[in-house]
Design an enzyme around this catalytic site. Sequence first.
Site, short mmCIF file in Angstrom:
data_model
loop_
_atom_site.label_atom_id
_atom_site.label_comp_id
_atom_site.label_asym_id
_atom_site.label_seq_id
_atom_site.Cartn_x
_atom_site.Cartn_y
_atom_site.Cartn_z
N ASP A 143 20.15 27.70 52.09
CA ASP A 143 21.14 28.69 51.67
C ASP A 143 20.88 29.20 50.26
O ASP A 143 21.37 30.26 49.88
CB ASP A 143 22.56 28.13 51.79
CG ASP A 143 23.13 28.31 53.19
OD1 ASP A 143 22.54 29.09 53.98
OD2 ASP A 143 24.15 27.69 53.50
N HIS A 161 57.86 42.03 26.41
CA HIS A 161 57.20 41.06 27.29
C HIS A 161 56.90 39.75 26.59
O HIS A 161 57.31 38.69 27.06
CB HIS A 161 55.89 41.64 27.85
CG HIS A 161 55.06 40.61 28.54
ND1 HIS A 161 55.30 40.21 29.83
CD2 HIS A 161 54.02 39.84 28.10
CE1 HIS A 161 54.43 39.25 30.16
NE2 HIS A 161 53.65 39.02 29.13
N HIS A 172 24.49 28.96 46.75
CA HIS A 172 25.24 27.89 47.40
C HIS A 172 24.92 26.50 46.83
O HIS A 172 25.54 25.53 47.24
CB HIS A 172 24.95 27.88 48.91
CG HIS A 172 25.61 29.02 49.65
ND1 HIS A 172 25.45 30.33 49.29
CD2 HIS A 172 26.44 29.03 50.73
CE1 HIS A 172 26.14 31.11 50.12
NE2 HIS A 172 26.75 30.35 50.99
N HIS A 211 58.55 34.85 25.60
CA HIS A 211 58.63 36.04 26.44
C HIS A 211 60.08 36.31 26.86
O HIS A 211 60.55 35.78 27.88
CB HIS A 211 57.77 35.84 27.69
CG HIS A 211 56.33 35.57 27.38
ND1 HIS A 211 55.88 34.34 26.94
CD2 HIS A 211 55.23 36.37 27.44
CE1 HIS A 211 54.57 34.40 26.74
NE2 HIS A 211 54.15 35.61 27.04
N GLU A 232 39.41 29.41 49.29
CA GLU A 232 39.30 28.15 48.53
C GLU A 232 40.43 28.02 47.51
O GLU A 232 40.99 26.94 47.33
CB GLU A 232 37.95 28.08 47.83
CG GLU A 232 36.75 28.09 48.77
CD GLU A 232 36.37 29.49 49.24
OE1 GLU A 232 36.97 30.48 48.75
OE2 GLU A 232 35.49 29.59 50.12
#
Lengths: 678, 678
Positions: free
Chosen positions: B474, B269, B478, B38, B416
């Site tokens: 739950d 790029h 979950h 790149h 998280e």
Amino acid sequence: MNSQATALKPVAAVSERDMANAIRALAMDSVQKANSGHPGMPMGMADVATVLFSRFINIDPSAPNWPDRDRFVLSAGHGSMLQYALHFLLGYDDIPIEELQRFRQLGSRTAGHPEYGHALGIETTTGPLGQGISTAVGMALAERMLAARHGADLVDHFTYVIAGDGCLQEGISHEAIDLAGHLKLSRLIVFWDDNAISIDGPTSLSTSMDQPARFKAAGWHVQSVDGHHMEGVAAAIEAAQQSDRPSLIACRTMIGKGAPNLGGSEKTHGAPLGDAEIAATRENIGWAYAPFEVPDDILFAWREIAERGQAARHAWEQRLAASPQRQALESAVAGNLPDTVFEALGAFRKEHVEKATKVATRKASEMALGAINAATDLTVGGSADLTHSNLTITKGMDRIAPDDYAGRYIHYGIREHGMAAAMNGIALHGGFVPYGGTFLCFADYARGAMRLSALMGQRVIYVMTHDSIGLGEDGPTHQPVEHLAMLRATPNLNVFRPADIIETAECWELALKSKNRPSVLVLSRQNLPMLRQAHSEEAHSDEPHSDENRSSQGAYILREPAEHRAVTLIATGSEVEIAVAAAERLETEHRIAAAVVSMPCWELFEEQDADYRKAVLGSAPRIAIEAAARLGWDRWIGDTGAFVGMAGFGASAPAPDLYRHFDITPEAVAAATLKLII
Amino acid sequence: MNSQATALKPVAAVSERDMANAIRALAMDSVQKANSGHPGMPMGMADVATVLFSRFINIDPSAPNWPDRDRFVLSAGHGSMLQYALHFLLGYDDIPIEELQRFRQLGSRTAGHPEYGHALGIETTTGPLGQGISTAVGMALAERMLAARHGADLVDHFTYVIAGDGCLQEGISHEAIDLAGHLKLSRLIVFWDDNAISIDGPTSLSTSMDQPARFKAAGWHVQSVDGHHMEGVAAAIEAAQQSDRPSLIACRTMIGKGAPNLGGSEKTHGAPLGDAEIAATRENIGWAYAPFEVPDDILFAWREIAERGQAARHAWEQRLAASPQRQALESAVAGNLPDTVFEALGAFRKEHVEKATKVATRKASEMALGAINAATDLTVGGSADLTHSNLTITKGMDRIAPDDYAGRYIHYGIREHGMAAAMNGIALHGGFVPYGGTFLCFADYARGAMRLSALMGQRVIYVMTHDSIGLGEDGPTHQPVEHLAMLRATPNLNVFRPADIIETAECWELALKSKNRPSVLVLSRQNLPMLRQAHSEEAHSDEPHSDENRSSQGAYILREPAEHRAVTLIATGSEVEIAVAAAERLETEHRIAAAVVSMPCWELFEEQDADYRKAVLGSAPRIAIEAAARLGWDRWIGDTGAFVGMAGFGASAPAPDLYRHFDITPEAVAAATLKLII
């Protein structure tokens, strides 16, 4: 003011406050009875929800899947009792009062978090924070796209979202907000339950974000209101409906509103209020009724909302009946792909078997997509900014742009998680079959939403290229190792790793036909030879190979030796070529009869009957070859088998060097065979 | 103006433009030679990087790990040639010109993306977008925390980041930016390479975000400059250094700057410029030198930067030698936990074996952490807004707050992914041992950064509770199912699923001692009995059980029947209790001799010698019991084995109901045994 902004007046005898208090009482009583759940959010947002439903929303509980209904997404899914209370009050058949009494119990419809398909009228599964708002972006986009195709007379609805602090802190919300603002999804209206409380305590423990400024930076229309001031909420919704951009309505609320001692505290977030506080709340809000009792006049006021929705639905059906768009819209919403798609794929396979076309499977996917997208306009493609690497765009696909939704290609930006959630939303909304691309390694980023594709059983197709060390120089950060195991371990998800152009077309067909299951197409960067014809002549000499979708059985014998098998080599994707080369070497150099099994889809193979599986796997020792982690392969190679693959992370180098460096070569497979059987 | 803001003047004879052009030439030549890479980003950001290094940054290539060095993070990791060019120019020993010529080749130090540990001076592995900026937040936080403990005289450095559009579009950047702004991490300075180009084309294809406004909303100090105007960049850096908040410097740049035809295009790029454009670029920027040739005067100018860094390092070493903080700081940076930690854990195990303490393993973890955190202050805890569910805070841990970094507990917010990346940054910075909690299911959200913990071999400890259907109501959103397989398939990651309080303490000890490997502690919500003593008396009668860390072998025989084994039951975590109950039932009701193997860590078991593994697994048929997906278990149960666990997603109900519903009970294990061996 459009038709949907014409607000109904509330029933004279019953105040909206009473209607909201019904939600509060049902929520606190259900959580108390279950001894589990989240009363704080339903109580805090009861006023906003009441205004939204009482004056604005168009849904019909007697026809919960009416295509032009407004969508309601409870992104803060832990507040599920808000949704269940609403569903009971509105009169959904499957939520009688008994279901509220069985909240969070085995077999009830009132699961801990709202689950799509588990109860009527739940538009998407929520609970993992940020998913709802991000899925809603896909719904709101699908609405605009469907309207562009079939007209505002038939497609003209809002997507309403209730999101909490958690939703807005999660990273996925950034991806969703940025995309929605860019695309000017004006029919998306998000209520932020700004109660300043999260589980650990005040949100000031962990954030200083100016959320309204943040949404403005993303191009949203932003308002701030007192979430307990109903006229203010109503005025904000009316203004939001008029905006040409997606709207955030920041609703300042008190969590657990109504509870005199615990209201405003994180203690109401995720635990029952307790009998004493519930009694005090009843007193405080003037709710003189027994648990699970809602007086008739209040119930009647709620049911009037359902009647308004029903009337709107009937009017829509009349418009539909009279519309020349009827058949096209119904077919799109049903998600039925025309037979011509599969005929085109059949012809494609026939052509390329004959040509023995050698291309990367990502290229094969592009070519197959060319045939698919020419045969139907239900497919909607996209990529997380890797269009020309994933090869997801085909000829004549115009891009979706702000204020221009007639196209079929979505530049999702560098937003894998947001893309996956948006695709869930597009699929859930109906009218389209979404597929989207990224590198397989970045399934990591999309995991949260991919899991929901599987849990909800949505036909979302992930095009995941650059599927191993075969991508070469980009190195270990871009080379998947554990990702196949991660995806294969996920229930209700088909993971396809085709070996050549023919399998690629077959796997696309299977993915398109899996209406209730997402698929991942795991594709190579590097070129791969067409393997089918050369080695399957013996076994299937009577039929043309292109007519049979052999990938549909998950695994099949690609090469059966003339003699009794001494070893079976099982491989997927780019390693099938290596297995075939190893088999040839074993035969010519060592006179060892080696079968080769191509196994593009473990899940489908697992579903075959035992006889078929036994015939494919054979009784000879087995060697699996896959440029990925071993985990899971022991299922197929058994106690006496061996594995040729990756034992750790990859490295940066040209792909051929890496295959040699990590010893995933025909020579290595032959050596492993000799070690195993001699 | 602090000492670091006192800018050096550039060498008279050599302009900074010449210095920057050296980067441009090396980048385009290396990519061309590799035929991969790149060039666009290094060429576009060469001017900014030159100003930053020439006038500000304090690093010493001869002592690349000097603790008080500035940190430089190339978040846009695909621009790795920027970093390698800098390292060559600055004189890092391990990057002679030959390494640039071997860019992206097998065994070179110049990997496709910057990899921590692969070359000197690379502070973190980047490439997966957004990770660098988010890891840098952890570094900048660790700097403030270490300064709070040891004083600004010894700890006073900046963390500089170069981020691209991709980094800022990824969701993780939102989590990182919000946290950094909240905590006022004033030593964090981010350069945004605002070139308005991403892989698919102009960024206007997919975003309309007002990035400066977005950062302002998050509480950042924001400036916008022309990234090719060196004095403007320098002035912005000086202002950023003075700010009491983290700083964004939006640098308007041209991708591929210098390339006369391709500059400004996405074509620069990710592909070589080609010989013709490279020649034209040489002409355009006035670079009359051969490929990989840098004239002495320019090289000398760069090496002067290294000399300035060396002088700063020497001055710091003198301050350190005279400081009463010396020993404490050196010990912290070395990451050596005192023996008292492990003595405390030993005493803890002894105590609870005797008491037969029955607690959830998440509670056991909290109790063990109490002992650990009392014995050392190197541990730094936190949670993604589940503190009192993960049980990650212990007595006396003050929280980290804006402008107050003396504490030991971080409220990471509902982030998280950001938490995991920040923990990587804290570990990489040195001085602390980070651990952080969330629910196991939300490992999905953190995956991208968890993989980097493993790839970089960092001692980051994930405390992941609520590890199965045992979390109950739950529901399936979950309840982890595939997550153990996902984590176990990840190389260089220890996944611990302890069965009781004793194993929990053992696993904590192992995690703390794993200096070059992250660990995941997978813990139950529900109570679990202490199993160790009751069933290990026979096998280990001579030694006190609390002295031996039996989890260190990954798996061990918890219960060996008096008679020859007829079956071996292998389980982890909460299912070991079920295995023990099943064994007892088999013995009493069916006179079947059943061994029970507890297998808290597959990875460590895999590392044992063959004899030990054989002895543990035995030759009798085996049944694995784990409330999770089967994938991977065939490795241990073999061809004749069976699996009792999950075949799909979970459900919402009280945990005991779910275990019965999914047939993960002693009865089911006994029935499976009878089916298997009779």
